[in-house]
Design a protein around this motif. Structure first.
Motif, PDB file in Angstrom:
ATOM      1  N   UNK A  98       4.873  -7.376  -8.695  1.00  0.00           N
ATOM      2  CA  UNK A  98       5.948  -6.389  -8.798  1.00  0.00           C
ATOM      3  C   UNK A  98       6.167  -5.710  -7.448  1.00  0.00           C
ATOM      4  N   UNK A  99       5.067  -5.245  -6.861  1.00  0.00           N
ATOM      5  CA  UNK A  99       5.229  -4.478  -5.636  1.00  0.00           C
ATOM      6  C   UNK A  99       5.695  -5.366  -4.484  1.00  0.00           C
ATOM      7  N   UNK A 100       5.141  -6.605  -4.399  1.00  0.00           N
ATOM      8  CA  UNK A 100       5.490  -7.473  -3.270  1.00  0.00           C
ATOM      9  C   UNK A 100       6.822  -8.171  -3.478  1.00  0.00           C
ATOM     10  N   UNK A 125      13.225   0.529 -10.857  1.00  0.00           N
ATOM     11  CA  UNK A 125      12.211  -0.432 -11.267  1.00  0.00           C
ATOM     12  C   UNK A 125      11.465   0.044 -12.508  1.00  0.00           C
ATOM     13  N   UNK A 127       8.561   0.263 -15.491  1.00  0.00           N
ATOM     14  CA  UNK A 127       7.112   0.072 -15.533  1.00  0.00           C
ATOM     15  C   UNK A 127       6.732  -0.678 -16.800  1.00  0.00           C
ATOM     16  N   UNK A 129       4.284  -0.806 -19.779  1.00  0.00           N
ATOM     17  CA  UNK A 129       3.326   0.047 -20.479  1.00  0.00           C
ATOM     18  C   UNK A 129       2.577  -0.824 -21.474  1.00  0.00           C
ATOM     19  N   UNK A 137      11.824   2.384 -18.239  1.00  0.00           N
ATOM     20  CA  UNK A 137      12.380   2.803 -16.955  1.00  0.00           C
ATOM     21  C   UNK A 137      12.139   4.300 -16.752  1.00  0.00           C
ATOM     22  N   UNK A 138      11.635   4.707 -15.580  1.00  0.00           N
ATOM     23  CA  UNK A 138      11.338   6.121 -15.367  1.00  0.00           C
ATOM     24  C   UNK A 138      12.574   6.979 -15.109  1.00  0.00           C
TER      25      UNK A 138
END
Lengths: 197, 359
Positions: A98-100, A125, A127, A129, A137-138
């Motif tokens: 996800x991060x890369x 982006x 998350x 859970x 989504x945040x």
């Protein structure tokens, strides 16, 4: 404050009146003035000016266009390998990329697919859970099931899938984000949108 | 104490707190006692006592004392003060007008006043004080900077700048196109259109409530309830995953809030009629489209005789009336949609994925 404007005022007024008094003398001159810049001459100068302006504007636009395609892009490649298929445990959501690279690799009911980690509502982006078995989504609270189908919050459509395949050389899973598969267009049945584990 | 806290937590959930604030708003606009000096002091003390006592709660303190959120506490006080001040003056003037006396503004001076020094000088003083305040603020409260941006990681919750939190709250209930482009555009255009729609010349240059009740109530409803209150909700009561949290609730990232949303077409075709969704979008969405047509085309006609806006149609003429009504009804879509989401889990009235047209 109030005095200075009054002092300065007479000057422009005087200039204006001078200009006005000068003008009545002019009507005699127009013939001479026309002779100085002929109609044809005026247009050829105007043409030069316009060509110059257009060239300058075109140059700026070209430079701007070139700017949009930089020589070096500090972005991860859209196509990348994520390891052999055996790396992905059955019925699990893999968050390592996800991060890369911005994809969730989901192994779900015998299918392996790459969900692009961009909320289809407004592009935050989401998350994963694990405890609630959903993507959330945040930003505005959109929620998606493990398979990327939306079920809560304001989002109008499911997450998108990236193309996924097995690299014939080394057997690794190859994800290509340049190609997207949208559920609402029935593209998730496309064989390149998932791998059968 | 815990019992009181859990009651407040429960009441602050949007369905109840919004209902409560609608009732309180109605009472406030109807009341006269609130818009006196005593009423103002009592409200100020009540709000301050609420904040002061609540600060002892660790969960409340964490949220309120964030450098991001301090200005919102200030905003509550400032909006409260100006709202009270305008209404206080307006009620005073209404009493004077009723007694046949000149308004407060008239009795102060019959003449117009000079821009310099009367206006510019007080503006200058405000500027100096504001600058001092900003400098002190920036020294005392550090700017809430975070780690370098990363496109694949968003802070949780991700909040817009405070002045956009009302819009962010709107985005929870509407399609991004509607809440992000159409409705904000209509807010701006609508506010600009007010001088052309509002034909009531009363209240020009003096405070009054009686002579323009409907206008003031409508505007305050939009500004205080739909804009400012949503900012306050977005700031203090929205936590991780944009879930709702009471003021004394811990921001638990794993809080489960089941929210399965359904479209109007699904409610009607599947739940009520018991048949599947029709294939063609027009048939599928016919009820939503009919509702929208009724809401924007028939309702303005039905409302002509409404007591609250009686005589407006005659005063404004058909075009002005319809434009004003359209803007008003669009504004009212917000609370209507909020209630339908809370109680019926409604997602969209009209959901035409085929054209990305959702309402």
């Amino acid at each position: 404050m109030t005095e200075t404007p009054e002092e300065t005022k007479p000057e422009p007024a005087a200039q204006a009146s001078e200009a006005k008094s000068a003008q009545p003398a002019k009507p005699a001159k127009p013939a001479a003035a026309d002779a100085e810049v002929s109609r044809r001459g005026f247009f050829s100068w105007a043409a030069v000016a316009w060509v110059g302006f257009t060239a300058a504007a075109g140059g700026c636009l070209t430079a701007w266009g070139r700017f949009m395609f930089p020589n070096v892009l500090y972005e991860p490649p859209t196509s990348f390998k994520v390891g052999p298929p055996s790396d992905f445990a059955p019925d699990a959501v893999d968050e390592r990329f996800v991060e890369s690279n911005g994809v969730f690799i989901v192994n779900d009911q015998g299918q392996l697919y790459a969900l692009i980690a961009i909320c289809t509502h407004l592009g935050c982006p989401p998350n994963w859970l694990e405890a609630q078995n959903k993507f959330k989504c945040p930003c505005h609270g959109s929620g998606y099931y493990r398979n990327g189908i939306n079920f809560e919050g304001p989002t109008p459509r499911p997450l998108e899938r990236a193309a996924i395949s097995i690299d014939p050389d080394d057997g690794q899973v190859l994800v290509d984000k340049a190609q997207k598969f949208l559920w609402e267009r029935g593209q998730w049945d496309d064989p390149s949108s998932f791998l059968t584990a | 104490m815990e019992a009181i806290k859990s009651i407040i937590n429960f009441l602050s959930y949007p369905e109840w707190s919004f209902t409560l604030s609608l009732i309180l708003f109605g009472l406030a606009m109807w009341s006269k006692a609130l818009w006196t000096k005593a009423g103002g002091w009592i409200m100020l003390i009540l709000i301050t006592v609420f904040f002061g006592l609540s600060l002892f709660d660790p969960n409340f303190f964490v949220v309120v004392a964030k450098p991001d959120n301090v200005p919102i506490v200030m905003m509550i006080y400032i909006i409260g003060f100006f709202w009270w001040y305008a209404m206080y003056k307006a009620h005073q003037n209404d009493r004077r007008i009723e007694a046949g006396e000149p308004t407060f503004e008239k009795s102060e001076s019959e003449d117009r006043i000079f821009t310099w020094p009367d206006l510019v000088f007080s503006e200058f003083i405000c500027m100096v004080l504001l600058t001092v305040g900003m400098v002190l603020w920036s020294i005392l409260l550090k700017a809430p900077l975070e780690e370098p941006a990363n496109t694949s990681v968003a802070p949780n919750p991700s909040k817009a700048p405070w002045y956009f939190l009302g819009l962010q709250e709107m985005l929870v209930y509407f399609d991004p196109w509607m809440a992000g482009v159409v409705l904000p555009g209509l807010i701006i255009v609508g506010l600009m259109a007010i001088p052309y729609i509002d034909t009531n010349k009363k209240g020009n240059g003096y405070y009054t409530f009686k002579e323009r009740k409907t206008e003031i109530v409508l505007f305050l409803f939009g500004f205080v309830i739909l804009w400012s209150e949503l900012i306050v909700i977005g700031t203090f009561l929205r936590g991780p995953n944009w879930n709702f949290f009471g003021p004394y609730e811990y921001w638990d990232i794993n809080k489960v809030e089941p929210l399965v949303n359904v479209d109007l077409s699904e409610i009607i075709w599947i739940k009520i009629l018991g048949v599947g969704l029709p294939g063609h979008w027009f048939v599928r969405e016919i009820f939503g489209l009919l509702f929208t047509a009724f809401y924007f085309l028939v309702l303005p006609v039905l409302l002509i005789k409404n007591k609250f806006i009686d005589g407006f149609y005659q005063k404004m003429g058909p075009t002005r009336y319809y434009v004003g009504m359209f803007l008003f009804l669009t504004m009212m879509l917000m609370p209507i949609k909020m209630y339908l989401r809370w109680f019926l889990n409604l997602k969209y009235f009209v959901h035409i994925q085929e054209f990305f047209l959702n309402l």
